[in-house]
Design an enzyme around this catalytic site. Structure first.
Site, PDB file in Angstrom:
ATOM      1  N   GLU A 156      -2.752  -4.024   5.712  1.00 18.86           N
ATOM      2  CA  GLU A 156      -3.600  -4.473   4.607  1.00 18.86           C
ATOM      3  C   GLU A 156      -4.358  -5.744   5.003  1.00 18.86           C
ATOM      4  O   GLU A 156      -5.546  -5.892   4.702  1.00 18.86           O
ATOM      5  CB  GLU A 156      -2.743  -4.766   3.362  1.00 18.86           C
ATOM      6  CG  GLU A 156      -1.969  -3.554   2.842  1.00 18.86           C
ATOM      7  CD  GLU A 156      -0.575  -3.411   3.458  1.00 18.86           C
ATOM      8  OE1 GLU A 156      -0.389  -3.751   4.650  1.00 18.86           O
ATOM      9  OE2 GLU A 156       0.332  -2.952   2.738  1.00 18.86           O
ATOM     10  N   CYS A 169       1.580  -8.900   1.742  1.00 16.28           N
ATOM     11  CA  CYS A 169       0.386  -8.128   1.395  1.00 16.28           C
ATOM     12  C   CYS A 169       0.201  -8.060  -0.121  1.00 16.28           C
ATOM     13  O   CYS A 169      -0.934  -8.062  -0.614  1.00 16.28           O
ATOM     14  CB  CYS A 169       0.461  -6.745   2.028  1.00 16.28           C
ATOM     15  SG  CYS A 169       0.458  -6.837   3.843  1.00 16.28           S
ATOM     16  N   CYS A 194       4.238  -5.054   1.415  1.00 14.13           N
ATOM     17  CA  CYS A 194       5.320  -6.036   1.477  1.00 14.13           C
ATOM     18  C   CYS A 194       4.953  -7.249   0.613  1.00 14.13           C
ATOM     19  O   CYS A 194       3.875  -7.294   0.011  1.00 14.13           O
ATOM     20  CB  CYS A 194       5.546  -6.467   2.925  1.00 14.13           C
ATOM     21  SG  CYS A 194       4.224  -7.541   3.528  1.00 14.13           S
ATOM     22  N   HIS A 245      -0.370  -7.191   9.372  1.00 12.43           N
ATOM     23  CA  HIS A 245      -0.016  -5.965   8.654  1.00 12.43           C
ATOM     24  C   HIS A 245      -1.309  -5.192   8.381  1.00 12.43           C
ATOM     25  O   HIS A 245      -2.406  -5.764   8.396  1.00 12.43           O
ATOM     26  CB  HIS A 245       0.689  -6.310   7.339  1.00 12.43           C
ATOM     27  CG  HIS A 245       2.117  -6.730   7.533  1.00 12.43           C
ATOM     28  ND1 HIS A 245       3.020  -6.820   6.488  1.00 12.43           N
ATOM     29  CD2 HIS A 245       2.798  -7.084   8.646  1.00 12.43           C
ATOM     30  CE1 HIS A 245       4.199  -7.202   6.959  1.00 12.43           C
ATOM     31  NE2 HIS A 245       4.094  -7.377   8.263  1.00 12.43           N
ATOM     32  N   ASP A 259       9.220  -6.232  11.263  1.00 14.34           N
ATOM     33  CA  ASP A 259       7.996  -6.175  10.463  1.00 14.34           C
ATOM     34  C   ASP A 259       8.226  -6.651   9.038  1.00 14.34           C
ATOM     35  O   ASP A 259       7.384  -7.292   8.447  1.00 14.34           O
ATOM     36  CB  ASP A 259       7.444  -4.743  10.418  1.00 14.34           C
ATOM     37  CG  ASP A 259       5.966  -4.718  10.078  1.00 14.34           C
ATOM     38  OD1 ASP A 259       5.190  -5.262  10.875  1.00 14.34           O
ATOM     39  OD2 ASP A 259       5.591  -4.179   9.029  1.00 14.34           O
ATOM     40  N   ASN A 288      -1.750  -1.562  11.112  1.00 19.09           N
ATOM     41  CA  ASN A 288      -0.860  -2.650  11.490  1.00 19.09           C
ATOM     42  C   ASN A 288      -1.068  -2.928  12.979  1.00 19.09           C
ATOM     43  O   ASN A 288      -1.083  -2.007  13.793  1.00 19.09           O
ATOM     44  CB  ASN A 288       0.588  -2.213  11.203  1.00 19.09           C
ATOM     45  CG  ASN A 288       1.614  -3.305  11.458  1.00 19.09           C
ATOM     46  OD1 ASN A 288       1.721  -3.818  12.563  1.00 19.09           O
ATOM     47  ND2 ASN A 288       2.375  -3.646  10.446  1.00 19.09           N
TER      48      ASN A 288
HETATM   49 ZN   LIG Z   1       2.507  -6.325   4.563  1.00 22.60          ZN
END
Ligand SMILES: [Zn+2]
Length: 144
Positions: free
Chosen positions: A53, A81, A78, A51, A141, A40
């Site tokens: 990913e 992602c 999340c 993020h 985030d 991240n």
């Molecule tokens: Zn994410």
């Protein structure tokens, strides 16, 4: 599930934490080959979409297909992602933990993605420590 590829994601998470960022790491692999690992970078780059990913997918560069790839991530993805995983049809996702953030694993599974949650102690501890130290950064985030 490849232990070394998962370790690359954890190492990225650790490195981000040491640099004052969110301790979330990711790795993308194809067969026995690690294509990329990243963490991240929201704090480091001032980029709200960076993020782990997404940073990892960017790092890996264009791929003509993700059909034979595995995405490793230290924390449950999340909504953003999860969207990227579905968008690129990544078939397999290995997750360090879904305890400090549960994500939406049902959405991934319903779409046919093979999801494995490792309940990794180091990931849980690192994330728990970070949330305790920087609750506002964490809330930012995940858009809360
Ligand atoms: Zn994410």
């Amino acid at each position: 599930m490849n232990e070394h590829h998962f370790d690359a994601a954890v190492a990225a998470a650790r490195s981000s934490y040491q640099g004052g960022g969110l301790p979330i790491g990711s790795a993308l692999a194809r067969g026995g080959r690690l294509l990329a690992s990243a963490h991240n970078e929201r704090v480091q780059q001032g980029d709200p979409t960076a993020h782990a990913e997404i940073a990892c997918l960017r790092q890996a560069g264009r791929q003509s297909s993700y059909a034979d790839t595995v995405l490793y991530t230290t924390l449950a993805p999340c909504a953003m992602c999860t969207g990227a995983i579905l968008q690129f049809k990544i078939p397999t996702v290995v997750i360090g933990e879904a305890e400090t953030f549960e994500g939406d694993l049902a959405r991934l599974r319903q779409a046919g993605v093979e999801v494995t949650v490792l309940d990794n102690r180091e990931c849980i501890e690192l994330m728990g420590r970070f949330i305790g130290e920087q609750p506002q950064l964490w809330a930012e985030d995940i858009g809360e």
